[in-house]
Design an enzyme around this catalytic site. Structure first.
Site, PDB file in Angstrom:
ATOM      1  N   HIS A 144      -2.211   4.115 -15.842  1.00  0.00           N
ATOM      2  CA  HIS A 144      -0.937   3.318 -15.139  1.00  0.00           C
ATOM      3  C   HIS A 144      -0.411   4.446 -13.968  1.00  0.00           C
ATOM      4  O   HIS A 144      -0.991   5.497 -13.902  1.00  0.00           O
ATOM      5  CB  HIS A 144       0.136   3.450 -15.686  1.00  0.00           C
ATOM      6  CG  HIS A 144       1.145   4.755 -16.150  1.00  0.00           C
ATOM      7  ND1 HIS A 144       1.730   5.361 -14.985  1.00  0.00           N
ATOM      8  CD2 HIS A 144       0.784   5.734 -17.532  1.00  0.00           C
ATOM      9  CE1 HIS A 144       2.417   6.648 -16.501  1.00  0.00           C
ATOM     10  NE2 HIS A 144       1.689   7.093 -17.015  1.00  0.00           N
ATOM     11  N   ASP A 148       2.156  12.492 -15.545  1.00  0.00           N
ATOM     12  CA  ASP A 148       1.935  11.661 -15.927  1.00  0.00           C
ATOM     13  C   ASP A 148       2.325  11.013 -14.965  1.00  0.00           C
ATOM     14  O   ASP A 148       3.477  10.745 -14.788  1.00  0.00           O
ATOM     15  CB  ASP A 148       3.313  11.369 -16.880  1.00  0.00           C
ATOM     16  CG  ASP A 148       3.731  10.622 -18.062  1.00  0.00           C
ATOM     17  OD1 ASP A 148       2.790  10.037 -17.962  1.00  0.00           O
ATOM     18  OD2 ASP A 148       5.018  10.230 -18.418  1.00  0.00           O
ATOM     19  N   GLU A 190       4.181   1.613 -15.731  1.00  0.00           N
ATOM     20  CA  GLU A 190       4.442   1.138 -17.494  1.00  0.00           C
ATOM     21  C   GLU A 190       5.330   2.115 -18.035  1.00  0.00           C
ATOM     22  O   GLU A 190       6.100   1.620 -19.699  1.00  0.00           O
ATOM     23  CB  GLU A 190       2.462   2.065 -17.631  1.00  0.00           C
ATOM     24  CG  GLU A 190       2.267   2.984 -18.703  1.00  0.00           C
ATOM     25  CD  GLU A 190       3.048   4.195 -19.050  1.00  0.00           C
ATOM     26  OE1 GLU A 190       2.810   4.056 -20.482  1.00  0.00           O
ATOM     27  OE2 GLU A 190       3.838   4.591 -18.480  1.00  0.00           O
ATOM     28  N   GLU A 191       5.557   2.950 -16.731  1.00  0.00           N
ATOM     29  CA  GLU A 191       7.015   3.329 -17.142  1.00  0.00           C
ATOM     30  C   GLU A 191       8.326   2.310 -17.678  1.00  0.00           C
ATOM     31  O   GLU A 191       9.692   2.839 -18.288  1.00  0.00           O
ATOM     32  CB  GLU A 191       7.214   4.697 -16.927  1.00  0.00           C
ATOM     33  CG  GLU A 191       6.421   5.811 -16.192  1.00  0.00           C
ATOM     34  CD  GLU A 191       6.264   6.046 -16.879  1.00  0.00           C
ATOM     35  OE1 GLU A 191       6.629   6.753 -18.487  1.00  0.00           O
ATOM     36  OE2 GLU A 191       5.098   8.246 -17.301  1.00  0.00           O
ATOM     37  N   ASP A 251      -4.320   8.754 -19.919  1.00  0.00           N
ATOM     38  CA  ASP A 251      -2.983   8.498 -20.094  1.00  0.00           C
ATOM     39  C   ASP A 251      -3.046  10.148 -19.631  1.00  0.00           C
ATOM     40  O   ASP A 251      -2.689  10.694 -20.944  1.00  0.00           O
ATOM     41  CB  ASP A 251      -2.331   8.044 -21.181  1.00  0.00           C
ATOM     42  CG  ASP A 251      -0.379   7.641 -20.192  1.00  0.00           C
ATOM     43  OD1 ASP A 251       0.060   8.715 -19.435  1.00  0.00           O
ATOM     44  OD2 ASP A 251       0.151   7.067 -20.394  1.00  0.00           O
ATOM     45  N   HIS A 288       8.177  13.408 -18.734  1.00  0.00           N
ATOM     46  CA  HIS A 288       9.031  12.467 -18.088  1.00  0.00           C
ATOM     47  C   HIS A 288      10.141  13.287 -17.751  1.00  0.00           C
ATOM     48  O   HIS A 288      11.572  13.614 -17.144  1.00  0.00           O
ATOM     49  CB  HIS A 288      10.179  11.758 -19.042  1.00  0.00           C
ATOM     50  CG  HIS A 288       9.021  11.203 -19.299  1.00  0.00           C
ATOM     51  ND1 HIS A 288       9.432   9.959 -20.773  1.00  0.00           N
ATOM     52  CD2 HIS A 288       7.776  10.558 -18.791  1.00  0.00           C
ATOM     53  CE1 HIS A 288       7.999   8.974 -20.440  1.00  0.00           C
ATOM     54  NE2 HIS A 288       7.156   9.944 -19.569  1.00  0.00           N
TER      55      HIS A 288
END
Length: 578
Positions: A318, A329, A365-366, A395, A494
């Protein structure tokens, strides 16, 4: 008159006749049949006289020339004929330079590359710009839409209105459910729903115009959901639904709805729910400020012109971030993917591609694997489904306090045993690379929160290696990989600090090379479907996940989106499930 002597020497003279004068021999010698010259036996060829010694010297010279030529040519021939090691071509330094471009893109777009910002669109443009001149690839864009739910927290309220005014705090005491309907300031009486709120009969006493107070029970098989409670309450004319927590925690019900609710839906703590149920003639005031926004997003694909498209290997990552630059990420995965695609520049590199490679940069994706779900649902029940052999995913490859985790194929959540077999084949290939290079790795139960999951759900084998996210490193893992004990694998998971200083080049190179090795093995495999799935092959393209997979909230959301008709927007996933 000179006497002639005929000489027959196979391969050296062509019926040549030598005279005694030419041989320099007197007549007496010639007459006696003696045929020896000063250099040994004498031959005539190609307009000149040869002795055995001169012939041997010539052949020795030719042999030397041939030996030198072979010494030079054989390595050259091997260089151009033997397959190139894809893994050896991967260098972390080159990937890091690409990650620096992603950081620049985020800095130029309000510090983020999330899917619904200009930062994501610029990331797609960067990938396309890097590959557009590669004659071995065919580029495609694949657009899709989804609903993004948004709550304006400062404009939401819930309070006991009678007999006393008692406001409740957002977050600690109440929450707005995902996909709740909005509402202006409203005050209404409470009606208590009997039982668990899982049957229509539980709502029999609910009065039109009241607020339904419902216990938050949901069943493991998802047959009793918050959607169902809202549906029953709405059918009785309720103006809102308040669901109180029954899970034994002091948090408000953090629920979600798979379909946009026709009435407001809120979650409260268990204590507040029990309090409201004991106050006679209690009334609540509420206001919900929420909106569903339709977001346009896209995937990008680069398909090799080499290889059989009827046995396509999808290699995906992603491209979007959740906040900030998303360097680990998932810049680490998406830029490794770009590096792998960029290396396919000539026939020497691509000659091992027996099965077509499809490099896929997934969007959203998130927001709930929406880009890969969009593609997966688009191929279900089509001929293209039978042409996708497997999915190799990337990922989070560069976690700074890294682990090395491969997913256990035997735990694949699909009812078709062939899918577990295929996932296991990919697992073993990752293991081969790590074993051959003396790297430790761990097996982990196959989870559902990265882009291989939709493929496994619909019966296509998938797997990946990952360097870890929020999990804390144990003492044993510190002995295997180094790093810090009781510290997250990625302390910036994140968060906005996921920048170019938040990565391990050692982890990046190790995991990128391992993925390249797996990709080369499956892309060069003859009869790939049999290799992955065995003699009987795989079965239905319909979502055939085991019932346990659907019992999780995340799995239920994926199931809903996979079964959303094409052309309809997908649903973004609530933050607490991301």
């Amino acid at each position: 008159m000179a006497t002639t002597v005929a000489h027959e020497q196979s391969g050296l003279i062509d019926g040549a006749v030598l005279t005694t004068a030419e041989l320099g021999m007197p007549e007496a010698e010639e007459a006696s049949g003696e045929r020896q010259g000063p250099g040994g036996r004498v031959y005539r060829c190609c307009g000149r006289t040869w002795t055995r010694r001169s012939v041997v010297a010539l052949l020795g010279g030719v042999s030397a020339v041939v030996a030198v030529a072979l010494f030079v040519l054989i390595p050259v021939l091997l260089y151009y004929t033997l397959p190139v090691s894809y893994a050896q071509k991967i260098q972390a330094g080159s990937i890091v330079r690409r990650l620096e471009h992603l950081q620049d893109i985020a800095d130029e777009h309000n510090g983020t590359r999330d899917d619904f910002s200009g930062g994501y669109a610029a990331s797609v443009e960067y990938v396309e710009d890097q590959l557009k001149d590669n004659s071995h690839l065919r580029l495609e864009h694949d657009n899709f839409t989804y609903e993004l739910f948004d709550v304006v927290i400062a404009d939401c309220s819930l309070a006991l209105a009678t007999p006393h005014t008692v406001p409740f705090a957002y977050g600690s005491e109440f929450l707005v459910m995902w996909y709740s309907a909005p509402a202006n300031e409203t005050t209404a009486p409470i009606s208590i729903v009997t039982g668990r709120g899982c049957e229509e009969a539980d709502f029999a006493s609910l009065r039109a115009g009241d607020i339904a107070l419902v216990p938050g029970y949901v069943t493991a098989d998802r047959t009793c959901t918050h959607d169902l409670k809202v549906q029953y309450a709405n059918s009785k004319g309720a103006v809102a639904v308040v669901v109180y927590n029954v899970e034994g925690t002091d948090k408000p019900t953090n629920g979600y709805l798979l379909d946009a609710a026709p009435i407001p839906a809120l979650g409260v703590t268990n204590a507040i729910g029990l309090l409201l149920a004991t106050i006679p003639d209690a009334q609540l005031s509420f206001k919900v400020s929420s909106a569903n926004t339709i977001i346009q997003s896209q995937n990008m694909y680069a398909k090799t012109k080499e290889g059989d498209s009827k046995t396509t290997v999808i290699v995906g990552a992603h491209l979007d971030a959740i906040v900030g630059a998303g360097v680990n990420d998932n810049g680490s995965g998406s830029m490794t993917l770009l590096e792998m695609a960029s290396l396919l520049t000539n026939s020497r590199i691509t000659r091992w591609i027996h099965n077509q490679l499809m490099f896929a940069w997934w969007g959203a994706e998130e927001q709930g694997l929406l880009g890969s779900i969009h593609y997966a649902r688009s191929i279900m029940n089509t001929t293209r489904y039978s042409e996708i052999a497997c999915n190799v995913n990337m990922d989070m490859l560069a976690s700074v306090n890294f682990l090395t985790v491969v997913l256990n194929g035997s735990t694949a959540y699909n009812a078709d045993p062939a899918v577990a077999l295929g996932c296991g084949k990919l697992q073993k290939l990752f293991g081969e690379y790590f074993d051959d290079n003396d790297y430790h790795y761990e097996l982990e139960q196959m989870h559902q929160w990265s882009d291989f999951a939709p493929f496994v759900y619909i019966g296509i084998a998938g797997n990946n290696v990952e360097a870890g996210a929020s999990q804390l490193k144990t003492q044993q893992q510190q002995e295997w990989y180094g790093g810090l004990v009781n510290v997250a694998a990625d302390p910036c998971y994140h968060q906005t600090c996921d920048r170019t200083n938040n990565l391990s080049e050692e982890a990046l190179e190790r995991h990128a090379k391992a993925t390249a090795y797996v990709v080369q093995q499956v892309a060069s495999q003859n009869n790939l479907m049999k290799y992955l799935y065995g003699e009987e092959g795989r079965h239905s393209a319909n979502p055939a996940a085991t019932s346990d997979a659907w019992r999780t909230a995340w799995g239920h959301f994926l199931w809903h989106n996979l079964n959303t008709p094409l052309g309809m927007p997908l649903k973004s996933v609530p933050p607490h499930l991301q």
